[in-house]
Motif scaffolding. Structure first.
Motif, PDB file in Angstrom:
ATOM      1  N   GLU A 496       0.872  -1.177   0.000  1.00 53.87           N
ATOM      2  CA  GLU A 496       0.000   0.000   0.000  1.00 53.87           C
ATOM      3  C   GLU A 496       0.906   1.222   0.000  1.00 53.87           C
ATOM      4  O   GLU A 496       1.246   1.788   1.050  1.00 53.87           O
ATOM      5  CB  GLU A 496      -0.910  -0.004   1.223  1.00 53.87           C
ATOM      6  N   ILE A 497       1.310   1.634  -1.184  1.00 50.67           N
ATOM      7  CA  ILE A 497       2.331   2.667  -1.338  1.00 50.67           C
ATOM      8  C   ILE A 497       1.692   3.952  -1.842  1.00 50.67           C
ATOM      9  O   ILE A 497       0.950   3.944  -2.817  1.00 50.67           O
ATOM     10  CB  ILE A 497       3.431   2.211  -2.326  1.00 50.67           C
ATOM     11  N   ASP A 498       1.964   5.067  -1.168  1.00 50.44           N
ATOM     12  CA  ASP A 498       1.507   6.385  -1.629  1.00 50.44           C
ATOM     13  C   ASP A 498       2.401   6.824  -2.792  1.00 50.44           C
ATOM     14  O   ASP A 498       3.589   7.058  -2.604  1.00 50.44           O
ATOM     15  CB  ASP A 498       1.613   7.379  -0.474  1.00 50.44           C
ATOM     16  N   PRO A 499       1.844   6.933  -4.029  1.00 47.71           N
ATOM     17  CA  PRO A 499       2.692   7.302  -5.181  1.00 47.71           C
ATOM     18  C   PRO A 499       3.390   8.644  -4.992  1.00 47.71           C
ATOM     19  O   PRO A 499       4.460   8.865  -5.540  1.00 47.71           O
ATOM     20  CB  PRO A 499       1.683   7.349  -6.349  1.00 47.71           C
ATOM     21  N   GLY A 500       2.790   9.531  -4.208  1.00 50.73           N
ATOM     22  CA  GLY A 500       3.400  10.835  -4.021  1.00 50.73           C
ATOM     23  C   GLY A 500       4.676  10.800  -3.201  1.00 50.73           C
ATOM     24  O   GLY A 500       5.412  11.792  -3.144  1.00 50.73           O
ATOM     25  N   MET A 501       4.979   9.653  -2.550  1.00 51.54           N
ATOM     26  CA  MET A 501       6.184   9.555  -1.721  1.00 51.54           C
ATOM     27  C   MET A 501       7.338   8.867  -2.439  1.00 51.54           C
ATOM     28  O   MET A 501       8.411   8.718  -1.869  1.00 51.54           O
ATOM     29  CB  MET A 501       5.857   8.800  -0.430  1.00 51.54           C
ATOM     30  N   SER A 535       3.393  -0.736   3.801  1.00 50.55           N
ATOM     31  CA  SER A 535       2.609   0.457   3.464  1.00 50.55           C
ATOM     32  C   SER A 535       3.390   1.704   3.838  1.00 50.55           C
ATOM     33  O   SER A 535       4.327   1.660   4.640  1.00 50.55           O
ATOM     34  CB  SER A 535       1.262   0.437   4.197  1.00 50.55           C
ATOM     35  N   CYS A 536       2.993   2.819   3.235  1.00 47.98           N
ATOM     36  CA  CYS A 536       3.586   4.106   3.588  1.00 47.98           C
ATOM     37  C   CYS A 536       2.555   5.199   3.356  1.00 47.98           C
ATOM     38  O   CYS A 536       1.726   5.105   2.446  1.00 47.98           O
ATOM     39  CB  CYS A 536       4.855   4.379   2.788  1.00 47.98           C
ATOM     40  N   TYR A 537       2.597   6.229   4.190  1.00 49.36           N
ATOM     41  CA  TYR A 537       1.639   7.332   4.070  1.00 49.36           C
ATOM     42  C   TYR A 537       2.192   8.522   4.847  1.00 49.36           C
ATOM     43  O   TYR A 537       3.146   8.398   5.633  1.00 49.36           O
ATOM     44  CB  TYR A 537       0.268   6.918   4.616  1.00 49.36           C
ATOM     45  N   GLU A 538       1.616   9.690   4.590  1.00 48.46           N
ATOM     46  CA  GLU A 538       1.984  10.894   5.315  1.00 48.46           C
ATOM     47  C   GLU A 538       0.985  11.134   6.443  1.00 48.46           C
ATOM     48  O   GLU A 538      -0.241  11.028   6.247  1.00 48.46           O
ATOM     49  CB  GLU A 538       2.005  12.108   4.369  1.00 48.46           C
ATOM     50  N   ASN A 539       1.497  11.463   7.605  1.00 49.27           N
ATOM     51  CA  ASN A 539       0.662  11.701   8.786  1.00 49.27           C
ATOM     52  C   ASN A 539       1.101  13.028   9.394  1.00 49.27           C
ATOM     53  O   ASN A 539       2.093  13.094  10.128  1.00 49.27           O
ATOM     54  CB  ASN A 539       0.806  10.551   9.777  1.00 49.27           C
ATOM     55  N   ARG A 543       6.358  11.291   7.762  1.00 47.33           N
ATOM     56  CA  ARG A 543       6.127  10.163   6.858  1.00 47.33           C
ATOM     57  C   ARG A 543       6.217   8.866   7.668  1.00 47.33           C
ATOM     58  O   ARG A 543       7.134   8.725   8.481  1.00 47.33           O
ATOM     59  CB  ARG A 543       7.168  10.132   5.739  1.00 47.33           C
TER      60      ARG A 543
END
Length: 614
Positions: A496-501, A535-539, A543
């Motif tokens: 679950e990868i955030d493309p923006g990162m 997974s990765c996301y911005e919080n 990051r």
């Protein structure tokens, strides 16, 4: 010419051989160059035609999507119960009621059309009033310009009534001519040329869940006006070829959109227009204005109009021809130099022995024995050379020794080169093993080898402390692929990868030790149904990169030992590196309990994108 031939005939043997080689070279180059040029020209032209057609078709699909959306908005408006309710209590002779209804209809128009940036204006026309003349629908462009008097006698009104409730598309027209406003004829104003979508409102609509009918004696006409910029905004820059023209015509050949505004709403002479309309999509070579032109075309499924891109073939081929000529000149120069050198060499192999033989006999007569012949050529030459070589045996031995020394030096040089192992040799070898595996049907082995190759590339690619997350993720995916094969399908990996990162900076290899710990320890006793989620996301201002598994888990003492102990170098090393790079608030946190799996979170600050390749 006779004098030239005589001069060549009387020239030296070396000159004759050189002239022959140059002549054969010139003829060969001319024949091959012409054939190659013709083939390249046809190939490039076909490729360019396909590319232009693809662009035209894609642009036409974009236009159809816009028109389809507009048609849906029209359908929604024409079945709006509030609109019919506004008309049901309206007395056309009562000016106050008409103006009140106008305000209400403005709000209804806004509800359906205010968000469309393609609309120039939206109005509802009747024989006694034009509603929406101050509509805020797309208020940046709304215009109060349709004359109230005489609208029923206009061509646009007749088109709408012929449609009997269907959406009709009116090709670009001159506003002054359509609405018979002669004083605007010679003026240059914002809405001089428009095209429109019109629909006569029949009177049926949904009231709740039931279809209702409103008996309107004076059926109003919904008018949506557009400027040519709707087309030019889609076409702009799509075919960056000098001399190209991108335009739209209707079924009769009248211009709907054209870069030359003087041609708008006028018929254009286009060969085989009906054939193009019937074909719908394609590319042709047509004779336009006495010149062959590449014409790519696509017909709209909504309006029936034809989008065309007309390009001179020479403009498509000019860059290729320039590059071809440059390459040809360079190639001819190099080949000419090579052949001239070769001709000198070959001619000298014939004439030089004779000259050397003469000099050798002179040297022998003078007592100098530093010249030696190889025993080649005709029998007579061999006899003479052998006698000469017998007198110079010592010189022959010296030459032999020099020759052997030279060979040994070459062998040593080859060995030295073989020892210079370039990493690319390793990549190429792995790729070869992958191809061999595929040929033998061993796709899993090929996949593992490709993953290993990608990992090795990333390992030797840079010594920087930080890399792009996209590159580090590629390395991690290769590692996961290899480890998944080891567990023979017992583990499912989810990303679950955030493309923006993907372009963010991250510490190199910061996730691999965590994933390795999950495979080696978390799934150690697992036989099936293992799940590893990456997974990765911005919080907020951080990051978060999270690795979760449903493995065996661990107790609190084990978690502390993983992050601070000396025996577990991987995770503690990652934690220390992150804190050195970004400071104390960032690093690793572990959530786990025996038998309930493990979740490792890596927090990093928000960062800028890397400017180049990491």
């Amino acid at each position: 010419m006779k004098r030239i031939l005589q001069a060549v005939k009387e020239s030296r043997l070396h000159t004759k051989l050189l002239s022959t080689y140059i002549f054969l070279l010139a003829v060969t180059i001319l024949v091959l160059s012409f054939s190659d040029y013709q083939l390249s020209r046809r190939t490039v032209l076909e490729m360019a035609k396909k590319d232009v057609f693809t662009i035209v078709k894609k642009n036409n699909e974009i236009l159809d999507a816009k028109f389809s959306r507009i048609r849906e908005m029209i359908y929604g408006f024409t079945e709006d119960a509030d609109f019919y309710d506004a008309f049901s209590h309206l007395h056309p002779a009562n000016r106050t009621e008409v103006l009140t209804a106008d305000l209400r209809i403005k709000g209804i128009l806004d509800k359906y059309f205010a968000q469309s940036q393609d609309l120039y204006s939206v109005q509802v026309a009747t024989s006694y009033f034009i509603f929406g003349t101050a509509s805020s629908a797309n208020s940046e462009h709304a215009k109060n310009f349709i004359p109230m008097q005489g609208f029923s006698d206009t061509e646009i009104s007749r088109i709408a009534r012929r449609g009997s409730g269907k959406t009709e598309w009116v090709p670009t027209y001159d506003f002054a001519e359509m609405y018979r406003v002669p004083y605007l004829k010679d003026m240059d104003y914002d809405y001089k040329y428009l095209f429109s979508a019109v629909s006569m409102i029949q009177g049926t609509y949904f009231k709740g869940t039931f279809r209702a009918y409103s008996d309107m004696q004076d059926k109003p006409i919904l008018i949506l006006n557009f400027k040519d910029s709707l087309f030019s905004g889609v076409f702009a820059g799509s075919i960056p070829v000098s001399g190209s023209t991108y335009f739209v015509v209707d079924g009769t050949g009248r211009v709907v959109s054209h870069p030359d505004r003087s041609l708008l709403a006028k018929p254009i002479d286009l060969p085989a227009l009906q054939e193009l309309m019937n074909t719908k999509n394609g590319v042709r070579m047509l004779d336009i204005g006495g010149k062959k032109q590449v014409v790519a075309f696509s017909r709209s499924e909504i309006t029936g109009w034809l989008s065309l891109a007309v390009i001179p073939p020479g403009e498509l081929l000019e860059p290729v021809i320039r590059q071809y000529v440059r390459n040809l000149i360079v190639s001819v120069g190099l080949i000419t130099l090579l052949f001239i050198s070769l001709s000198f060499f070959l001619s000298r192999t014939i004439t030089l022995p004779l000259r050397n033989m003469i000099r050798a006999f002179v040297n022998t007569g003078e007592g100098r024995f530093d010249t030696r012949f190889e025993e080649t050529g005709s029998y007579e030459f061999k006899v003479l050379m052998k006698k000469y070589n017998d007198m110079n045996e010592n010189i022959r031995k010296l030459i032999q020794e020099n020759y052997e020394t030279h060979i040994r030096e070459q062998e040593a040089e080859i060995k030295a080169l073989n020892l210079q192992l370039d990493p690319h040799f390793m990549y190429n070898t792995l790729n070869m093993v992958s191809l061999m595996s595929l040929e033998k049907g061993e796709s899993e082995i090929s996949e593992v080898v490709v993953s290993l190759s990608n990992m090795l590339k990333h390992m030797v690619k840079t010594e920087a402390a930080v890399v792009r997350f996209k590159d580090d993720l590629t390395y991690l995916e290769g590692y996961v692929t290899i480890m998944s094969k080891r567990f023979e399908g017992a583990i499912r990996v989810e990303y679950e990868i955030d493309p923006g990162m993907l372009e963010d900076e991250v510490p190199k290899f910061f996730l691999q030790p965590i994933v390795e710990n999950a495979f080696v320890h978390g799934f150690k006793r697992l036989k099936k149904d293992g799940v590893l989620r990456i997974s990765c996301y911005e919080n907020g201002d951080r990051r978060v990169f999270r690795i979760e598994d449903n493995g065996s888990g661990m107790d609190n003492a084990k978690r502390v030992d993983l992050l601070q102990g000396e025996r577990h170098v991987g995770l503690s090393n990652v934690n220390r590196r992150i804190r050195i790079l970004y400071g104390e608030p960032y690093g690793l946190t572990i959530e786990s309990a025996p038998g309930e799996g493990t979740a490792v979170s890596v927090t990093l600050p928000l960062s800028g994108r890397l400017g180049g390749t990491a």
